[in-house]
Design a protein around this motif. Sequence first.
Motif, mmCIF file in Angstrom:
data_model
loop_
_atom_site.group_PDB
_atom_site.id
_atom_site.type_symbol
_atom_site.label_atom_id
_atom_site.label_comp_id
_atom_site.label_asym_id
_atom_site.label_seq_id
_atom_site.Cartn_x
_atom_site.Cartn_y
_atom_site.Cartn_z
ATOM 1 N N ASN A 191 -13.343 -14.422 2.579
ATOM 2 C CA ASN A 191 -13.592 -13.986 3.947
ATOM 3 C C ASN A 191 -12.637 -12.856 4.337
ATOM 4 O O ASN A 191 -11.504 -12.797 3.851
ATOM 5 N N VAL A 192 -13.081 -12.006 5.224
ATOM 6 C CA VAL A 192 -12.285 -10.856 5.647
ATOM 7 C C VAL A 192 -11.189 -11.302 6.614
ATOM 8 O O VAL A 192 -11.467 -11.936 7.629
ATOM 9 N N LEU A 193 -9.962 -10.978 6.270
ATOM 10 C CA LEU A 193 -8.836 -11.204 7.179
ATOM 11 C C LEU A 193 -8.600 -9.979 8.055
ATOM 12 O O LEU A 193 -8.297 -10.086 9.237
ATOM 13 N N ASN A 194 -8.697 -8.809 7.456
ATOM 14 C CA ASN A 194 -8.434 -7.567 8.179
ATOM 15 C C ASN A 194 -9.229 -6.444 7.516
ATOM 16 O O ASN A 194 -9.000 -6.115 6.362
ATOM 17 N N ALA A 195 -10.186 -5.881 8.242
ATOM 18 C CA ALA A 195 -11.026 -4.808 7.704
ATOM 19 C C ALA A 195 -10.414 -3.437 7.922
ATOM 20 O O ALA A 195 -11.007 -2.428 7.540
ATOM 21 N N ASP A 196 -9.249 -3.398 8.526
ATOM 22 C CA ASP A 196 -8.511 -2.133 8.707
ATOM 23 C C ASP A 196 -7.031 -2.471 8.616
ATOM 24 O O ASP A 196 -6.277 -2.329 9.569
ATOM 25 N N ALA A 197 -6.617 -2.940 7.442
ATOM 26 C CA ALA A 197 -5.275 -3.472 7.230
ATOM 27 C C ALA A 197 -4.230 -2.361 7.237
ATOM 28 O O ALA A 197 -4.542 -1.193 6.986
ATOM 29 N N PRO A 198 -2.959 -2.711 7.512
ATOM 30 C CA PRO A 198 -1.889 -1.713 7.460
ATOM 31 C C PRO A 198 -1.785 -1.074 6.076
ATOM 32 O O PRO A 198 -2.139 -1.682 5.065
ATOM 33 N N ARG A 199 -1.284 0.146 6.043
ATOM 34 C CA ARG A 199 -1.080 0.853 4.777
ATOM 35 C C ARG A 199 0.137 0.289 4.040
ATOM 36 O O ARG A 199 1.012 -0.330 4.664
ATOM 37 N N PRO A 200 0.225 0.521 2.737
ATOM 38 C CA PRO A 200 1.390 0.046 1.978
ATOM 39 C C PRO A 200 2.714 0.571 2.512
ATOM 40 O O PRO A 200 3.744 -0.087 2.376
ATOM 41 N N SER A 201 2.714 1.747 3.117
ATOM 42 C CA SER A 201 3.946 2.349 3.640
ATOM 43 C C SER A 201 4.406 1.720 4.947
ATOM 44 O O SER A 201 5.524 1.977 5.394
ATOM 45 N N GLU A 202 3.569 0.887 5.559
ATOM 46 C CA GLU A 202 3.903 0.304 6.859
ATOM 47 C C GLU A 202 4.589 -1.045 6.692
ATOM 48 O O GLU A 202 4.047 -1.943 6.043
ATOM 49 N N PRO A 203 5.773 -1.218 7.299
ATOM 50 C CA PRO A 203 6.477 -2.499 7.197
ATOM 51 C C PRO A 203 5.646 -3.677 7.689
ATOM 52 O O PRO A 203 5.811 -4.803 7.222
ATOM 53 N N GLY A 204 4.732 -3.419 8.627
ATOM 54 C CA GLY A 204 3.902 -4.488 9.165
ATOM 55 C C GLY A 204 3.077 -5.190 8.109
ATOM 56 O O GLY A 204 2.749 -6.374 8.250
ATOM 57 N N LEU A 205 2.732 -4.486 7.034
ATOM 58 C CA LEU A 205 1.945 -5.111 5.969
ATOM 59 C C LEU A 205 2.750 -6.216 5.294
ATOM 60 O O LEU A 205 2.231 -7.312 5.033
ATOM 61 N N ARG A 206 3.999 -5.938 5.017
ATOM 62 C CA ARG A 206 4.842 -6.957 4.369
ATOM 63 C C ARG A 206 5.036 -8.167 5.289
ATOM 64 O O ARG A 206 5.087 -9.310 4.816
ATOM 65 N N VAL A 207 5.146 -7.912 6.581
ATOM 66 C CA VAL A 207 5.253 -9.017 7.536
ATOM 67 C C VAL A 207 4.030 -9.916 7.421
ATOM 68 O O VAL A 207 4.128 -11.143 7.362
ATOM 69 N N LEU B 239 1.803 -10.110 4.853
ATOM 70 C CA LEU B 239 1.696 -10.747 3.546
ATOM 71 C C LEU B 239 2.687 -11.886 3.391
ATOM 72 O O LEU B 239 2.362 -12.931 2.800
ATOM 73 N N ASP B 240 3.889 -11.702 3.900
ATOM 74 C CA ASP B 240 4.906 -12.754 3.789
ATOM 75 C C ASP B 240 4.465 -14.028 4.511
ATOM 76 O O ASP B 240 4.739 -15.152 4.061
ATOM 77 N N LYS B 241 3.782 -13.866 5.645
ATOM 78 C CA LYS B 241 3.275 -15.029 6.362
ATOM 79 C C LYS B 241 2.203 -15.749 5.559
ATOM 80 O O LYS B 241 2.141 -16.981 5.524
ATOM 81 N N LEU B 242 1.345 -14.964 4.906
ATOM 82 C CA LEU B 242 0.223 -15.548 4.147
ATOM 83 C C LEU B 242 0.685 -16.198 2.854
ATOM 84 O O LEU B 242 0.113 -17.202 2.403
ATOM 85 N N LEU B 243 1.696 -15.613 2.222
ATOM 86 C CA LEU B 243 2.083 -16.022 0.873
ATOM 87 C C LEU B 243 3.316 -16.908 0.833
ATOM 88 O O LEU B 243 3.837 -17.183 -0.254
ATOM 89 N N LYS B 244 3.782 -17.344 1.996
ATOM 90 C CA LYS B 244 5.017 -18.163 2.026
ATOM 91 C C LYS B 244 4.813 -19.512 1.333
ATOM 92 O O LYS B 244 3.707 -20.016 1.231
#
Length: 330
Positions: free
Chosen positions: A307-323, A325-330
């Motif tokens: 299922n789609v979590l985000n169809a316009d996800a942050p770019r790899p250069s954006e710190p928000g992406l790691r935030v 992913l860290d929540k999802l993969l903890k």
Amino acid sequence: MKKNMLLLFLLASAALFAQGEMKFSAKIENRKNDSLVIRSQAGVVKVLKSDAKGNFKAESFAVKPDFYQVTDGTGVAILYLREGIDLKMTMNANDMIGTVAFTGAGEKENDLLAAFNRNNKELGDKMAVVTDPTERNKLIDGLLAGMQKKLEDPALDPGFKSIIGQQVAQQRQQVAQMIGQAGKADKFKGQPSPLFNYENFKGGTTKLESLKGKYVYVDIWATWCGPCRQQIPYLQQLEKDYHGKNIEFVSISIDEKKNYDKWRKMVEEKQLGGIQLIADNAWKSAFVQAFGINSIPRFLLIDPKGNVLNADAPRPSEPGLRVELDKLLK
């Protein structure tokens, strides 16, 4: 428009006006060197030398109405200079953005630029932890709207108001379009993702269904896309940092068939990691069209159930992406 958002209009040309004399001086605490360099887009306009106390005495030089950079070799401030002004700049080199201020003729325009730069930095800090595209764009629009309001001051130089006003309006129009795009992307959230089955650089084909059980971060890109290439180092670092985690990184090229060999060459030469795929029909590929993608790079995040979590996800250069992913993969 991302974290380092010092908008391009701050270096936009004010068009071809005649040059005229102006004066400039500065006082810098904790200066990093004894030179202060003023640059236009064409190159160095003036180099000022300080005394032992960090005073750069007033000097006259010719400018046209335009935007300039001033730097002590470490930080950069933006100036608006024109004929007839007598501008004094003060700052602490340990915090140029936070302390730069101006007095004298021309202070209103330059204090406005300095305030915008400070607000821009604060915006970057906020956006580092905001991952929702609509909210991110609303934050950007708020900054631009504030700038637009301040430009109503009748005491501002007309040339300054004209240049900045036009470009703020253009930026706000772009942001409005991005908000609209984010709204369209929201409708995919929680829905089963459209599927793909594309050629894999390593041989055979790869289906999205084969990745079920893992999160999937999808990069839609092309070899000819400059902004896409700029994201490659960040994506490579992301892949290294999340190696062994429950996530797959999938890059789908939408290069035309005529650029097939170019795609293979770039993947090999740049040692692109993750799962490298090429779509079957460029922009018209079913997966790309299903998401309504009309600009790249575009990033998607899909959950382990497909299922789609985000169809316009942050770019790899954006710190928000790691935030995120860290929540999802903890």
